[in-house]
Scaffold this motif. Structure first.
Motif, short mmCIF file in Angstrom:
data_model
loop_
_atom_site.label_atom_id
_atom_site.label_comp_id
_atom_site.label_asym_id
_atom_site.label_seq_id
_atom_site.Cartn_x
_atom_site.Cartn_y
_atom_site.Cartn_z
N THR A 147 -6.88 0.72 1.49
CA THR A 147 -5.93 0.40 2.04
C THR A 147 -5.93 -0.06 3.54
O THR A 147 -5.42 -0.83 4.24
CB THR A 147 -4.72 0.96 1.70
OG1 THR A 147 -4.87 2.70 2.34
CG2 THR A 147 -3.99 1.17 0.39
N VAL A 150 -7.17 -3.65 4.14
CA VAL A 150 -6.54 -4.77 3.77
C VAL A 150 -6.17 -5.85 4.62
O VAL A 150 -6.50 -6.91 4.54
CB VAL A 150 -5.21 -4.29 2.81
CG1 VAL A 150 -4.52 -5.54 2.62
CG2 VAL A 150 -5.69 -3.53 1.52
N MET A 238 -2.54 -3.72 -3.19
CA MET A 238 -2.24 -3.77 -1.70
C MET A 238 -2.83 -5.24 -1.59
O MET A 238 -2.26 -6.16 -0.87
CB MET A 238 -2.69 -2.93 -0.76
CG MET A 238 -1.72 -1.68 -0.51
SD MET A 238 -0.05 -2.34 0.03
CE MET A 238 -0.46 -2.84 1.36
#
Length: 305
Positions: A147, A150, A238
């Motif tokens: 994450t 991202v 995500m």
């Protein structure tokens, strides 16, 4: 004086057997307690993993009115109705989402597994300048959560015009530091150096040695890496959420989230979310069942090494 010295060892020897016997009698109870504790932990862990899946199976059989108004583990009679509604919703968009997930996870698993296998083989068998430093960088990449990357990946994709395309999801899936680490472990465990030395003596070059000897021997490791990669890409949320804006490109994770966000305004979406979650688990179960023989062999080799 001599009699006293001779008597002391006898009394010591006579006193020792009861202590040893007491220790022997205490060992079975200790082992039984340890076994009971381990089994209790395993049962709790199994329940933690199995009960949500059982709830999902029973919830798929209920309509919106009885989903939260009845016992959690009581079956309903709306299983086929929920599946028909799911497959017909928005012109069958869920089937497209399911196909997108299979595309992203399947291609990502195969390509990323092969790239990781080559990289792990090179780190294990080749000697080159900066090898330890480069491998240390790979290990640092294992510690970074996905994450956290991202937004940088989105900015890179936006700079070259790849956002809202299939490649925006596929290209980041092709490189996984943890898969490279596993591939090096499997290479050192499955592929002896003596085998490659014999191939070099017979005239095989580095590429031919890998393709003809290394790759066939590393098939269990490749399957294990591909399975882990398949699950990681399938559950990825995500990255496609940030990268994609077209509903036709969504995977099931983002599509189900889109429906879930509308449940408060329209409770009729609840059976769609539950049924979609149920169907999204089926490909993962099928993949593990079909490939568990290679998967178990790969994990065994990695654990031994």
């Amino acid at each position: 004086m001599t009699t006293t010295l001779a008597a002391r060892p006898r009394s010591d020897v006579a006193a020792r057997p009861p202590r040893a016997a007491g220790r022997r009698r205490g060992r079975p109870s200790g082992r039984a307690g340890a076994a009971l504790g381990v089994n209790a932990i395993l049962i709790l862990g199994s329940a933690y993993m199995v009960l949500p899946l059982l709830w999902l199976v029973f919830a798929t059989t209920k309509d919106a009115s009885s989903l939260y108004g009845s016992n959690a583990f009581t079956p309903g009679g709306a299983f086929l109705e929920n599946l028909q509604q799911l497959l017909a919703q928005d012109g069958g968009i869920f089937l497209r989402w399911l196909g997108n997930s299979i595309l992203y996870a399947g291609v990502g698993a195969v390509v990323a597994g092969f790239i990781a296998l080559m990289a792990g083989y090179a780190f294990d068998k080749f000697r080159f300048r900066g090898k330890d430093t480069l491998y240390g960088t790979v290990l640092i990449g294992v510690l970074i959560p996905n994450t956290a990357t991202v937004i940088p990946l989105y900015l890179l994709a936006a700079s070259i015009g790849l956002t809202n395309t299939v490649w925006a999801v596929l290209i980041p899936a092709f490189c996984n530091p943890f898969s490279v680490y596993l591939a090096r472990v499997f290479s050192s465990g499955y592929l002896p150096d003596a085998t490659l030395e014999a191939a070099r003596v017979d005239g095989a070059g580095p590429i031919r040695s890998f393709v003809s000897i290394g790759l066939p021997m590393l098939v269990p490791g490749f399957v294990t890496i591909a399975l882990f990669q398949f699950v990681a890409v399938w559950n990825n949320f995500m990255l496609p959420l940030i990268m994609l804006q077209d509903r036709d490109l969504f995977p099931t994770s983002v599509g189900i989230f889109l429906w879930q966000s509308q449940v408060q305004q329209n409770p009729e979406y609840s059976p769609l979310v539950i049924a979609g979650s149920f169907l999204s688990v089926v490909p993962l179960v099928v993949a593990f069942v079909l490939l568990q023989r290679f998967w178990r062999a790969g994990l065994a080799a990695g654990s031994v090494k």
